[in-house]
Design a protein around this motif. Structure first.
Motif, mmCIF file in Angstrom:
data_model
loop_
_atom_site.group_PDB
_atom_site.id
_atom_site.type_symbol
_atom_site.label_atom_id
_atom_site.label_comp_id
_atom_site.label_asym_id
_atom_site.label_seq_id
_atom_site.Cartn_x
_atom_site.Cartn_y
_atom_site.Cartn_z
ATOM 1 N N TRP A 1 49.420 63.373 -38.529
ATOM 2 C CA TRP A 1 48.163 63.437 -39.205
ATOM 3 C C TRP A 1 46.983 63.560 -38.320
ATOM 4 N N LEU A 2 47.151 62.559 -37.352
ATOM 5 C CA LEU A 2 45.868 62.754 -36.398
ATOM 6 C C LEU A 2 45.714 64.037 -35.613
ATOM 7 N N ASP A 3 46.642 64.667 -35.450
ATOM 8 C CA ASP A 3 46.540 66.056 -34.784
ATOM 9 C C ASP A 3 46.086 67.059 -35.679
ATOM 10 N N ARG A 4 46.581 66.818 -37.012
ATOM 11 C CA ARG A 4 45.962 67.810 -38.035
ATOM 12 C C ARG A 4 44.542 67.595 -38.421
ATOM 13 N N ALA A 5 44.228 66.513 -38.365
ATOM 14 C CA ALA A 5 42.504 66.095 -38.697
ATOM 15 C C ALA A 5 41.795 66.446 -37.840
ATOM 16 N N LEU A 6 42.340 66.080 -36.191
ATOM 17 C CA LEU A 6 41.288 66.682 -35.380
ATOM 18 C C LEU A 6 41.328 68.170 -34.956
ATOM 19 N N MET A 7 42.328 68.686 -35.438
ATOM 20 C CA MET A 7 42.410 70.268 -35.127
ATOM 21 C C MET A 7 41.595 70.799 -36.282
#
Length: 348
Positions: free
Chosen positions: A50-56
């Motif tokens: 989730w953090l990867d997608r949000a930061l992306m």
């Protein structure tokens, strides 16, 4: 029922809410649901994903905003061919990056950035060469240019941008079609409100039907999830509510327009209760229906004269309708949870 950490987010939420509902009604003791509840908690891998997608997504939005601010700040210093060249180079770099990583979240984010920059390129062309074209043409061309990027990405968020930009183009088109000064004049001028709202409502319902059709026939192209249909259904509720309010508060009551508004709300409620259950859309339809009922009752009460009793009655009616809608939504949601749990195969 065994619940693993790899279960889909929607199923995980459904299981958690069903367990909580059973515990609240005393059907299961606390110790019986402790282990299944713990297995529905997000794992560390889920949080990292989730953090990867949000930061992306945040990085892509900031990158596009930086490009827009750069051109706005340095507009006078840049030659027109420099503007086109820089934007074309940025789009090319993003497309090449997405081509090298086609099945990766970073590649899809690059395609999203290319979608946005294609609209920026059109805006720069319109500012450089003043042809007298209206803004609705810019948004319409942007929506068309965004379609190939969405097809390449095969992800739902890219289609959300197409929907938003396309509907903005429709709003601007009808504001010009009826000789209005802008979008707010179109939405609030009583002379054209009903005609424009009917046209916009028909366009939104057509898009909603097309979205559900493609979700069944071509989910691999990115027509997945509930957000796209929720955006269109929310817009349909807004248009239906505007149509109903316009027919109520006009100098002459337009029964046909009011019936159309009520029929659209009833159709949305039926579809998202029986065919494609969505508690968010059902809540929006209930809210719009309550607004229309309270507005109609208020018009009847205050046509002759208004007093404190009328306000009290409207308040009581609003509370009663809200309570009834909440009870109906809760029953529908629990029934859907039970249906989902029965449909899931039991695992040893």
């Amino acid at each position: 029922m065994q619940v693993t950490s790899t279960v889909a987010n929607g199923e995980r939420r459904a299981i958690r809410r069903a367990l909580a509902d059973w515990r609240a009604h005393g059907r299961l003791p606390a110790e019986a649901i402790a282990a299944p509840w713990a297995r529905t908690e997000p794992a560390a891998a889920d949080w990292r994903r989730w953090l990867d997608r949000a930061l992306m997504a945040l990085g892509t939005a900031l990158l596009c905003a930086g490009v827009i601010v750069f051109f706005a700040f340095n507009w006078q210093e840049l030659h027109k061919f420099s503007r086109f060249g820089l934007l074309a180079a940025a789009i090319t770099v993003l497309a090449a990056f997405a081509w090298m990583r086609p099945a990766d979240a970073a590649g899809r984010a690059a395609l999203g950035g290319a979608q946005v920059l294609s609209g920026v390129l059109l805006a720069v062309m319109g500012q450089t060469y003043q042809t007298g074209a209206d803004a609705w043409q810019l948004f319409a061309l942007w929506a068309l240019l965004a379609v190939p990027w969405a097809l390449a990405a095969r992800a739902a968020p890219h289609w959300w941008l197409v929907l938003v930009v396309g509907n903005v183009a429709l709003l601007r088109y009808f504001s010009i079609r009826f000789g209005m000064d802008g979008l707010f004049a179109l939405l609030f001028d009583s002379r054209y409100l009903r005609t424009a709202t009917l046209a916009l409502l028909g366009a939104v319902l057509l898009q909603l039907a097309l979205w559900h059709l493609l979700a069944v026939r071509a989910p691999g192209l990115g027509f997945r999830g509930q957000t796209g249909s929720r955006l269109l259904a929310a817009l349909a509720c807004v248009q239906a509510g505007s149509l109903g309010l316009a027919s109520l508060f006009d100098s002459r009551f337009d029964a046909a327009s009011f019936v159309v508004a009520v029929a659209v709300l009833a159709g949305l409620a039926w579809w998202y209760r029986q065919r494609a259950f969505d508690i968010v859309v059902l809540s929006l339809t209930c809210l719009t229906g309550i607004v229309l009922v309270v507005a109609g009752l208020g018009k009847l009460l205050f046509e002759g004269k208004g007093d404190f009793g009328a306000f009290l009655l409207l308040g009581l009616v609003t509370i009663g309708l809200a309570a009834g809608a909440a009870a109906w939504l809760m029953r529908a949601y629990r029934a859907q949870l039970r249906a989902q749990l029965r449909a899931q195969p039991e695992q040893a």
